[in-house]
Design an enzyme around this catalytic site. Structure first.
Site, short mmCIF file in Angstrom:
data_model
loop_
_atom_site.label_atom_id
_atom_site.label_comp_id
_atom_site.label_asym_id
_atom_site.label_seq_id
_atom_site.Cartn_x
_atom_site.Cartn_y
_atom_site.Cartn_z
N GLN A 126 -29.56 14.47 8.42
CA GLN A 126 -28.62 13.33 8.35
C GLN A 126 -27.58 13.60 9.43
OE1 GLN A 126 -28.17 10.36 7.00
NE2 GLN A 126 -26.12 10.21 7.86
N CYS A 127 -27.66 12.89 10.54
CA CYS A 127 -26.78 13.17 11.67
C CYS A 127 -25.50 12.34 11.70
CB CYS A 127 -27.53 12.98 12.99
SG CYS A 127 -28.76 14.29 13.25
N GLY A 257 -27.13 5.68 0.28
CA GLY A 257 -28.20 4.81 -0.21
C GLY A 257 -29.33 4.81 0.79
N GLY A 258 -28.97 4.62 2.05
CA GLY A 258 -29.97 4.61 3.11
C GLY A 258 -29.33 5.00 4.42
N ASN A 261 -31.97 5.19 10.53
CA ASN A 261 -32.58 5.84 11.67
C ASN A 261 -33.62 4.89 12.28
OD1 ASN A 261 -31.07 8.24 11.40
ND2 ASN A 261 -32.39 8.86 9.71
N HIS A 284 -30.21 -4.41 4.33
CA HIS A 284 -29.09 -3.81 5.05
C HIS A 284 -29.59 -2.87 6.16
CE1 HIS A 284 -24.94 -2.20 5.37
NE2 HIS A 284 -25.58 -1.11 5.76
N GLU A 285 -30.43 -1.94 5.78
CA GLU A 285 -30.85 -0.93 6.76
C GLU A 285 -31.62 -1.56 7.92
OE1 GLU A 285 -29.33 1.73 6.52
OE2 GLU A 285 -28.75 1.65 4.41
N TYR A 372 -17.55 -1.65 5.30
CA TYR A 372 -18.66 -2.50 4.86
C TYR A 372 -18.14 -3.85 4.35
CZ TYR A 372 -21.48 1.79 4.79
OH TYR A 372 -22.13 2.94 5.14
ZN ZN Z 1 -25.01 0.48 6.96
#
Ligand code: ZN
Length: 590
Positions: A126-127, A257-258, A261, A284-285, A372
Site C-alpha cells: 500500500q504505497c 476500503g479500496g 492501483n 469509486h475505485e 471525499y
Molecule cells: Zn478514493
C-alpha cells in the site's frame, strides 16, 4: 510543472525519473526483500539527484560499471531519509541495489493463519500516500510519473500480481518469476503488488477478479456489475485508457476500503457482504482511473482533487445504476459520516478545510472523509448551480486537458475560473476550500427513504417502539442511517431490542456493525462484548475500525480492556492501523 511537495525530498530543478526496471525477490521466511532498480531520467544529470527513502538499506549504486557515490541524510519521522546520489557528467541511467527490512512501511506480511485459505502466507503493498519510498528509492511525489517493467521472484506455489500488465511467468529453482509492464506513466503512490495463493474469474473481456480460492465465487458474484460501471464511467469521463480493469480481494486487515492501483484495484474482502450493499466501492475505485490516476493531485495538500472528484463520479455511476433515491440516501449517510470527522477534528479544525498547509504534517494523521465528502458536496453544489449539462461538458474538457498530468488546487481553480466562471457567482468556492467547517450553502438532501428512517428513529428514541415489520423492505443504507440517528447513548434495554430487531448477530456489513457495537459499548450494553471483541480481532478498514476502537477506549466499563485487546489484535493489523490505534491509546491515557 514544478510546484514543490512538502512530503518529498525531490528537487524540481533536478531531472525526473522517466522509467524504472525492477527486480524484487521476496523472502517470506525472514520477511525481507531484495530489490534492484535501474532508472532512466528524463534528461542527463551532471550532479546531485535527491531521492526519497524510508528505512531502505542501500547496498550499491552505479552507472554502467562506474560506482556512484551516495549518502543518506538524517531520518525524519514522516519523510524518511534523503538519498543523495552524485553523478558523473551526462548520467541519464543508473542502478541501485537495496534491501528492505521486515518492517518496510508499504508492505503487510501475513501468516497463513491470517488469510482466508489458511494454507499459504500473503503479502501486499500500500504505497499511498508516502510509502513507495519504503519499497524502492524514488521521487515519491505525485508530481512525477514514470513507466516501469518489473519481475517478482516469489516462493512456489504463490502467485505474484501487480497493478500492471502481466508479461508471462517462469520458474527459477523453487521460485516463481512473474513479469509485468506498466506502459502508462504513473506516480509512485500507484505502484502496487501482491503475493499469495490467488485464483481468478473473468467477469467480462476486460474485467477479472483475483482472490484467494475460498473467496473467489463470492467476489465474482458481489462485483458482477463492474463492466457495467466501467461503461457508465466512460460515458461520464471519456474512454478508459488503462486497457484492463481488474480487482484483487485483499484480507480484511487492509486499512482502506479500496485502493485504486491502476489496472488492478485492491479491494477489502470486508465488502463481500453477500447482498451487494457496498458495490459503490467499485464505482469509486474505477472512477479513480480518470480522477486520480489520470488527472492527479500535485501533492497530498491537494488530495481532495483526487477524492472529491472520484466520490462525485461514484455518485453519478450509482445514480445511473441504482436510481436517484439510492444516491440521495447515500448523500445523507455520507454527510453524517463527514460530521463524525468534524467532531474528531474539533481540536484541529484546519483539518476540515479541503486544503491546508501540510508542512510537518503526516498525511496518515489527517486521513479522513473530509476530502471525499466535503469535496463531493462542493462539486454537487457547482453542478446544481450551473446545470448538469454544462457541468458534464466542463468535466470532459477538464479530464482531456489534464490527462497524465498533476495539478494543484490553485491550478484547478484557475481552470474553473476560465471555463466555468459562473460557478463563482453562485457558490462560495474559496470558502469551501480554504475555510474550516461546513459552509451555509451546503446542499440539502431529502429522500422518502430517509424520511421513513427519521420517523422510525424518532419513535424508537421517544418510547422504544421498533418492530421487524417496520424495517421490512429497508435497504442496508437505511439501517446505517437509522443507527446514525441514535443519540450518543441509549438505555441498555433499548440496545438489546435493537440487537434483536436489526438481527445484529447475522449482520455482515462492517459499517453497520461498527456503528451498532460502538453505540452498544458507549451505552454499557454488556452482552455485545464477545462480538465486539471478535470483530476488532478480525480487523477491517480503518475508519470504521477506529470508530469502534475509540468507543472501547472511552467507555468506562471497557477502557481497562482496550490496551490488552490491542496487544492481542496487533499482529493482524496493518502497520498504519497499528500506528493510529497506538496514537489513540496515548491520547486516551491508556
Ligand atoms: Zn478514493
Amino acid at each position: 510543472m514544478t510546484a514543490s511537495d512538502p512530503h518529498s525530498y525531490r528537487d524540481p530543478a533536478q531531472p525526473s525519473i522517466r522509467h524504472i526496471e525492477f527486480d524484487f525477490t521476496f523472502d517470506f521466511r525472514n520477511r525481507t526483500t531484495h530489490g534492484r532498480a535501474r532508472y532512466s531520467l528524463d534528461r542527463p544529470s551532471d550532479g546531485r539527484l535527491f531521492l526519497d527513502t524510508h528505512a531502505i538499506q542501500i547496498r550499491r549504486a552505479q552507472t554502467g560499471e562506474t560506482p556512484v557515490p551516495w549518502s543518506l541524510g538524517e531520518a525524519d519521522p514522516i519523510l524518511g531519509q534523503r538519498l543523495a546520489l552524485q553523478f558523473p557528467p551526462g548520467t541519464a541511467e543508473f542502478e541501485i541495489d537495496f534491501q528492505l527490512p521486515p518492517t518496510a512501511r508499504a508492505l503487510q506480511w501475513m501468516d497463513a493463519s491470517q488469510t482466508a485459505g489458511g494454507r499459504h502466507p500473503f503479502m501486499y503493498s500500500q504505497c499511498q500516500a508516502i510509502h513507495a519510498r519504503s519499497l524502492f528509492p524514488c521521487q515519491d511525489t505525485p508530481a512525477v510519473r514514470f513507466t516501469y517493467r518489473a519481475r517478482l521472484h516469489v516462493p512456489k506455489p504463490l502467485v505474484g500480481l501487480m497493478a500492471a500488465a502481466p508479461e508471462g511467468q517462469s520458474t527459477q529453482g523453487d521460485l516463481g518469476v512473474f513479469s509485468f509492464h506498466m506502459p502508462q506513466p504513473i506516480p509512485s503512490y500507484l505502484f502496487g503488488l501482491a503475493v499469495g495463493d490467488l485464483t481468478w474469474r473473468d467477469i467480462s473481456a476486460r474485467c477479472r477478479i483475483y482472490a484467494e480460492p475460498p473467496l473467489i465465487e463470492a467476489a465474482a458474484w458481489e462485483f458482477a456489475e463492474t463492466e457495467q460501471m466501467l461503461q457508465i464511467a466512460e460515458g461520464l469521463y471519456g474512454p478508459y485508457l488503462w486497457d484492463r480493469y481488474d480487482l484483487l480481494m485483499l484480507p480484511r486487515s487492509f486499512p482502506y476500503g479500496g485502493m485504486e492501483n491502476p489496472r488492478l484495484t485492491f479491494a477489502n474482502a470486508i465488502f463481500l457482504t453477500g447482498d451487494r450493499a457496498d458495490t459503490s466501492l467499485v464505482a469509486h475505485e474505477l472512477a479513480h482511473s480518470w480522477t486520480g490516476n489520470l488527472v492527479t493531485n500535485a501533492s497530498w495538500e491537494d488530495f481532495w482533487l483526487n477524492e472529491g472528484w472520484t466520490t462525485y463520479a461514484e455518485f453519478r455511476i450509482c445514480e445511473r445504476l441504482y436510481g436517484r433515491e439510492y444516491v440521495e440516501l447515500a448523500a445523507v449517510r455520507d454527510r453524517n459520516l463527514l460530521f463524525e470527522d468534524y467532531e474528531r477534528f474539533r481540536p484541529t479544525p484546519q483539518y476540515t478545510q479541503l486544503k491546508f498547509p501540510m508542512q510537518g504534517v503526516d498525511p496518515e494523521e489527517t486521513f479522513s472523509r473530509v476530502p471525499y465528502y466535503k469535496g463531493l458536496f462542493l462539486l454537487m453544489l457547482i453542478e446544481q448551480s450551473v446545470g448538469r449539462e454544462t457541468f458534464d461538458a466542463f468535466i470532459h474538457g477538464y479530464i482531456l486537458d489534464h490527462a497524465f498530468r498533476s495539478l494543484t488546487t490553485e491550478q484547478f481553480l484557475d481552470y474553473l475560473r476560465h471555463n466555468l466562471p459562473q460557478a463563482f457567482d453562485r457558490v462560495a468556492i474559496e470558502e469551501w476550500i480554504y475555510q474550516p467547517g461546513y459552509p451555509a450553502d451546503g446542499p440539502v438532501f431529502r429522500s422518502r427513504a430517509f424520511e421513513a428512517v427519521e420517523v422510525a428513529a424518532a419513535a424508537f428514541i421517544a418510547d422504544g417502539r421498533l418492530t421487524q415489520a417496520q424495517l421490512a423492505g429497508w435497504s442496508p443504507d437505511q439501517i446505517v442511517l437509522f443507527l446514525q440517528q441514535m443519540p450518543e447513548t441509549l438505555p441498555p434495554a433499548a440496545c438489546r431490542q435493537l440487537d434483536r430487531v436489526l438481527d445484529m448477530p447475522h449482520c455482515q456489513r462492517f459499517v453497520t456493525q461498527s456503528l451498532f457495537y460502538s453505540l452498544a459499548i458507549r451505552s454499557g450494553y454488556r452482552a455485545v462484548w464477545p462480538r465486539a471483541e471478535a470483530l476488532l480481532l478480525a480487523s477491517g478498514s480503518r475508519l470504521s475500525l477506529m470508530r469502534l476502537f475509540r468507543a472501547v477506549a472511552q467507555a468506562p466499563w471497557t477502557r481497562s480492556k482496550a490496551r490488552a485487546l490491542y496487544e492481542r489484535a496487533r499482529r493482524g493489523y496493518h502497520p498504519l492501523t497499528q500506528q493510529e490505534i497506538e496514537r489513540l491509546l496515548v491520547e486516551e491515557g491508556l
